[in-house]
Design a protein around this motif. Structure first.
Motif, mmCIF file in Angstrom:
data_model
loop_
_atom_site.group_PDB
_atom_site.id
_atom_site.type_symbol
_atom_site.label_atom_id
_atom_site.label_comp_id
_atom_site.label_asym_id
_atom_site.label_seq_id
_atom_site.Cartn_x
_atom_site.Cartn_y
_atom_site.Cartn_z
ATOM 1 N N LEU A 1 0.827 -1.208 0.000
ATOM 2 C CA LEU A 1 0.000 0.000 0.000
ATOM 3 C C LEU A 1 0.863 1.260 0.000
ATOM 4 C CD1 LEU A 1 -2.877 -0.979 2.470
ATOM 5 C CD2 LEU A 1 -3.068 -0.641 0.006
ATOM 6 N N ALA A 2 1.954 1.225 0.759
ATOM 7 C CA ALA A 2 2.874 2.366 0.766
ATOM 8 C C ALA A 2 3.519 2.547 -0.606
ATOM 9 C CB ALA A 2 3.927 2.167 1.840
ATOM 10 N N MET A 3 3.873 1.432 -1.248
ATOM 11 C CA MET A 3 4.438 1.508 -2.597
ATOM 12 C C MET A 3 3.438 2.077 -3.597
ATOM 13 S SD MET A 3 6.404 -2.166 -2.643
ATOM 14 C CE MET A 3 6.890 -2.048 -4.369
ATOM 15 N N LEU A 4 2.170 1.651 -3.482
ATOM 16 C CA LEU A 4 1.136 2.172 -4.378
ATOM 17 C C LEU A 4 0.966 3.679 -4.212
ATOM 18 C CD1 LEU A 4 -1.632 -0.581 -4.111
ATOM 19 C CD2 LEU A 4 -0.144 -0.133 -6.052
ATOM 20 N N ALA A 5 1.027 4.151 -2.969
ATOM 21 C CA ALA A 5 0.929 5.594 -2.734
ATOM 22 C C ALA A 5 2.083 6.339 -3.391
ATOM 23 C CB ALA A 5 0.898 5.871 -1.230
ATOM 24 N N ALA A 6 3.289 5.759 -3.321
ATOM 25 C CA ALA A 6 4.444 6.387 -3.955
ATOM 26 C C ALA A 6 4.296 6.390 -5.477
ATOM 27 C CB ALA A 6 5.723 5.650 -3.547
ATOM 28 N N GLU A 7 3.802 5.278 -6.038
ATOM 29 C CA GLU A 7 3.577 5.216 -7.482
ATOM 30 C C GLU A 7 2.560 6.259 -7.913
ATOM 31 O OE1 GLU A 7 2.989 1.354 -9.340
ATOM 32 O OE2 GLU A 7 3.739 0.413 -7.518
ATOM 33 N N ASP B 1 1.763 16.739 -13.619
ATOM 34 C CA ASP B 1 1.916 18.152 -13.278
ATOM 35 C C ASP B 1 3.087 18.790 -14.018
ATOM 36 O OD1 ASP B 1 -0.218 17.861 -11.615
ATOM 37 O OD2 ASP B 1 0.957 17.681 -9.773
ATOM 38 N N ALA B 2 4.099 17.966 -14.333
ATOM 39 C CA ALA B 2 5.267 18.496 -15.055
ATOM 40 C C ALA B 2 5.020 18.582 -16.557
ATOM 41 C CB ALA B 2 6.483 17.618 -14.783
ATOM 42 N N GLY B 3 3.861 18.127 -17.014
ATOM 43 C CA GLY B 3 3.535 18.204 -18.421
ATOM 44 C C GLY B 3 4.044 17.043 -19.248
ATOM 45 N N HIS B 4 4.523 15.958 -18.586
ATOM 46 C CA HIS B 4 5.066 14.809 -19.296
ATOM 47 C C HIS B 4 4.033 13.705 -19.524
ATOM 48 C CE1 HIS B 4 9.073 16.145 -17.269
ATOM 49 N NE2 HIS B 4 8.791 16.870 -18.345
ATOM 50 N N LEU B 5 2.857 13.853 -18.926
ATOM 51 C CA LEU B 5 1.862 12.787 -18.977
ATOM 52 C C LEU B 5 0.481 13.391 -19.203
ATOM 53 C CD1 LEU B 5 1.935 9.661 -18.597
ATOM 54 C CD2 LEU B 5 1.228 10.047 -16.239
ATOM 55 N N ASP B 6 -0.243 12.850 -20.164
ATOM 56 C CA ASP B 6 -1.583 13.343 -20.449
ATOM 57 C C ASP B 6 -2.564 12.898 -19.364
ATOM 58 O OD1 ASP B 6 -3.469 14.523 -22.625
ATOM 59 O OD2 ASP B 6 -4.395 12.616 -22.082
ATOM 60 N N ASP B 7 -3.598 13.711 -19.130
ATOM 61 C CA ASP B 7 -4.590 13.379 -18.097
ATOM 62 C C ASP B 7 -5.290 12.051 -18.373
ATOM 63 O OD1 ASP B 7 -4.689 15.182 -15.936
ATOM 64 O OD2 ASP B 7 -5.438 16.747 -17.260
ATOM 65 N N GLN B 8 -5.583 11.777 -19.628
ATOM 66 C CA GLN B 8 -6.271 10.533 -19.954
ATOM 67 C C GLN B 8 -5.394 9.325 -19.643
ATOM 68 O OE1 GLN B 8 -7.905 10.546 -23.870
ATOM 69 N NE2 GLN B 8 -8.854 8.535 -23.686
ATOM 70 N N VAL B 9 -4.104 9.437 -19.939
ATOM 71 C CA VAL B 9 -3.175 8.352 -19.609
ATOM 72 C C VAL B 9 -3.056 8.216 -18.095
ATOM 73 C CG1 VAL B 9 -0.800 7.516 -19.870
ATOM 74 C CG2 VAL B 9 -1.916 8.708 -21.764
ATOM 75 N N LEU B 10 -3.032 9.339 -17.396
ATOM 76 C CA LEU B 10 -2.944 9.312 -15.931
ATOM 77 C C LEU B 10 -4.132 8.577 -15.330
ATOM 78 C CD1 LEU B 10 -1.693 10.264 -13.231
ATOM 79 C CD2 LEU B 10 -3.097 12.328 -13.439
ATOM 80 N N ARG B 11 -5.329 8.848 -15.837
ATOM 81 C CA ARG B 11 -6.514 8.189 -15.288
ATOM 82 C C ARG B 11 -6.441 6.676 -15.480
ATOM 83 N NH1 ARG B 11 -9.178 12.463 -18.201
ATOM 84 N NH2 ARG B 11 -9.652 14.208 -16.812
ATOM 85 N N ALA B 12 -5.965 6.235 -16.638
ATOM 86 C CA ALA B 12 -5.842 4.796 -16.883
ATOM 87 C C ALA B 12 -4.837 4.164 -15.923
ATOM 88 C CB ALA B 12 -5.423 4.548 -18.335
ATOM 89 N N LEU B 13 -3.711 4.837 -15.695
ATOM 90 C CA LEU B 13 -2.701 4.312 -14.769
ATOM 91 C C LEU B 13 -3.222 4.272 -13.334
ATOM 92 C CD1 LEU B 13 0.447 6.137 -16.197
ATOM 93 C CD2 LEU B 13 -0.073 3.691 -16.374
ATOM 94 N N LEU B 14 -3.904 5.331 -12.930
ATOM 95 C CA LEU B 14 -4.451 5.374 -11.574
ATOM 96 C C LEU B 14 -5.549 4.332 -11.380
ATOM 97 C CD1 LEU B 14 -4.676 9.213 -10.807
ATOM 98 C CD2 LEU B 14 -2.913 7.581 -10.120
ATOM 99 N N GLY C 1 -5.615 1.350 -12.647
ATOM 100 C CA GLY C 1 -4.943 0.093 -12.341
ATOM 101 C C GLY C 1 -4.482 0.029 -10.891
ATOM 102 N N LEU C 2 -3.927 1.136 -10.391
ATOM 103 C CA LEU C 2 -3.514 1.170 -8.981
ATOM 104 C C LEU C 2 -4.718 1.070 -8.054
ATOM 105 C CD1 LEU C 2 -0.766 3.964 -8.990
ATOM 106 C CD2 LEU C 2 -0.486 1.499 -9.288
ATOM 107 N N ASP C 3 -5.813 1.710 -8.424
ATOM 108 C CA ASP C 3 -7.013 1.662 -7.585
ATOM 109 C C ASP C 3 -7.545 0.235 -7.472
ATOM 110 O OD1 ASP C 3 -6.820 4.361 -7.264
ATOM 111 O OD2 ASP C 3 -8.314 4.858 -8.802
ATOM 112 N N LEU C 4 -7.559 -0.499 -8.589
ATOM 113 C CA LEU C 4 -8.039 -1.882 -8.552
ATOM 114 C C LEU C 4 -7.154 -2.740 -7.655
ATOM 115 C CD1 LEU C 4 -8.975 -2.509 -12.300
ATOM 116 C CD2 LEU C 4 -10.538 -2.229 -10.376
ATOM 117 N N GLU C 5 -5.836 -2.532 -7.749
ATOM 118 C CA GLU C 5 -4.939 -3.322 -6.899
ATOM 119 C C GLU C 5 -5.121 -2.966 -5.427
ATOM 120 O OE1 GLU C 5 -0.193 -4.404 -6.347
ATOM 121 O OE2 GLU C 5 -0.830 -3.118 -8.012
ATOM 122 N N GLU C 6 -5.295 -1.673 -5.132
ATOM 123 C CA GLU C 6 -5.511 -1.269 -3.742
ATOM 124 C C GLU C 6 -6.828 -1.812 -3.209
ATOM 125 O OE1 GLU C 6 -5.558 2.761 -0.966
ATOM 126 O OE2 GLU C 6 -4.938 2.869 -3.065
#
Length: 533
Positions: free
Chosen positions: A492-498, A507-520, A522-527
């Motif tokens: 759980l601590a690792m997931l929070a860091a990810e 926030d740095a402009g390297h990742l699109d919001d839509q891609v961010l939602r898909a990645l998050l 996956g983390l939400d399902l694992e959590e």
């Protein structure tokens, strides 16, 4: 008016959110706020339309409750549920009607029975919410939820018959029974057919978004079709929801996750709106009264309100203890309730928005063109019963549950059963893995994947065994943190860091919001999976 209704919905949700946050009764808070707002002169009157409640609010609430209900538990308790959901509303209609006829001179006998049918169905949403929070026994919760699902159908059918007689339509006793039978049979048949059809349609879509969208539309469509066929829309929605809920385990995991989130949010919105509407009706109800003295209104209110309470208490107590004196073979399948359980069930009779909707649905004129007899008094007495039971039972039911010590003992047995089932499931999964590996060509990739899967499966079995040990009676001092618990805490601590790293990249402009939602996601399902262990 549309803007006003939207304002009411938004305010109701905010009030409910605050009430939930501070852990106070949301229904009571909403009714209280509605009452206070309703008496402010600058606020326009909000009139409750019966169609708004019966065709917009009621179907999705019944659908959501039906999806979460247990068909098997309801079938095991069909006799007491029938007595509460069919017998009690009819008894309340009869007794309250006779009392109202004698204490309210403006009411004819048919109009008095109309009032009895209106105040007959308890709104067990609040009672089940209180019971769930305080841990009522499962059988009591089954009875309350079963009653809330089915009693509206009985009361609204009786209401239809009594109202027809009150407005001047020709209604015979045989015709009344025929109407009741047609509504019941038509509602069950419509719900069964459309429910099975819905299961087939959803099972072939494989599209969580489309399945959820169909599920949102389904209760309104099923209710409308049943009513058009002269069946009970309430019964149709309940039957279809029970069918879908029983087979919900076969749905895709993404559909289950999405449906649960959508229906919980929608239920909160509709319940909040309904309870605030109750409070907002006060100016309309008071404004329609003319020529009645305070003493007359108080006497009629006390008589009707007291009768509503007494009928439920006598009915529940009578049918709880009368079977005890029956022959043994007749009571073999009816476990004896404790006095505390009977008291809680008898006191869980809060009325709700369905009663007010039915009252406001009473026409102003009869078929002959004359004023409906005693309509202002009928609406006022309905308001008194609804608000009175919400306040009385809402404030005292939690105290009664605690005072009587009526709590469920299923938590420990449920935990043991769940852990045992998970251990068996993990063993079945391991056996299936060995079978698959035996059928495949040996490879380094397969062996490495199998090792990872074996470790994961072992961790799940250890988690199950740890829960079994915790519920076996060992003290906290004797139980150390298990390997599975350490794994869960660290992961759980690792997931929070990810999650923080992904957001920083966005926030740095390297990742699109839509891609961010898909990645998050996956983390939400694992959590979510970790938190279910």
């Amino acid at each position: 008016m549309d803007a006003l209704l939207l304002a009411v919905v938004g305010s109701a949700v905010l009030v409910a959110a605050v009430a939930r946050h501070v852990n106070i009764s949301a229904p009571l808070t909403l009714v209280g706020v509605g009452l206070l707002v309703g008496v402010i002169p600058a606020i326009p009157d909000v009139t409750m339309g019966s169609d708004l409640v019966l065709f917009v609010i009621l179907p999705p609430l019944l659908w959501s409750a039906g999806l979460e209900s247990s068909y098997l538990n309801m079938r095991r308790n069909i006799r007491p549920i029938s007595l509460l959901a069919v017998g009690l509303p009819l008894a309340t209609t009869l007794v309250v009607g006779l009392v109202a006829y004698h204490v309210v001179p403006q009411l004819t006998l048919a109009a008095a029975f109309t009032l009895g049918a209106i105040v007959a169905p308890p709104d067990a949403v609040s009672a089940t919410a209180v019971g769930r929070r305080l841990g009522l026994p499962r059988r009591i919760m089954t009875l309350l939820s079963g009653e809330s699902l089915l009693n509206d159908a009985t009361a609204l059918t009786a209401y239809k018959v009594a109202l027809g007689a009150a407005v001047g339509a020709t209604v015979t006793v045989a015709g009344g029974f025929a109407t009741f039978a047609l509504a019941a049979v038509g509602g069950v048949a419509t719900g069964a057919v459309l429910g099975l059809l819905l299961v087939q349609v959803r099972s072939r879509l494989s599209d969580a978004l489309a399945e959820s969208a169909i599920g949102l539309v389904a209760p309104f469509l099923i209710y409308l079709v049943a009513e058009m066929l002269d069946g009970s829309g309430v019964l149709a929605v309940v039957v279809a929801a029970l069918i879908l809920g029983q087979r919900f385990t076969r749905a895709d995991y993404s559909t289950r996750l999405q449906d649960q989130a959508v229906w919980r949010a929608l239920t909160l919105i509709l319940e909040s709106f309904a309870f605030m509407l109750i409070g907002l009706q006060l100016p309309t109800v008071i404004g329609d009264l003319h020529g009645d003295t305070f003493v007359e209104l108080f006497g009629a209110s006390a008589a009707v309100f007291g009768t509503v309470l007494a009928v439920r208490i006598v009915w529940v107590a009578g049918f709880a203890y009368l079977p005890r004196i029956a022959p043994r073979r007749l009571r073999r399948h009816a476990p004896a309730p404790t006095p505390a359980q009977v008291a809680v069930l008898a006191w869980a009779g809060m009325r709700g928005v369905v009663s007010l909707a039915a009252a406001f649905g009473v026409p102003a004129l009869t078929l002959a063109g004359s004023s409906f007899p005693g309509r202002p008094q009928l609406v006022f007495l309905t308001f008194v019963v609804v608000v009175g039971t919400l306040v009385l039972h809402g404030l005292t039911l939690p105290w009664l549950i605690r005072r009587m010590g009526v709590t469920g003992e299923e938590a420990r047995s449920d935990a043991i059963a769940a852990a045992t089932a998970q251990d068996k499931a993990a063993r079945a999964a391991m056996e299936r893995l060995d079978e698959l590996l035996a059928d495949e060509e040996p490879s380094e990739a397969a062996e490495r994947a199998a090792e990872v899967l074996r470790n994961l499966n072992t961790r799940r079995r250890n988690a199950a065994r740890e829960r079994l040990r915790r519920h076996s009676g060992a003290s906290d001092a004797e139980i150390d943190e298990s390997l599975s618990e350490v794994f869960r805490r660290l992961r759980l601590a690792m997931l929070a860091a990810e999650r923080a790293a992904y957001i920083a990249e966005r926030d740095a402009g390297h990742l699109d919001d839509q891609v961010l939602r898909a990645l998050l996601h996956g983390l939400d399902l694992e959590e979510a999976a970790l938190n279910l262990q």
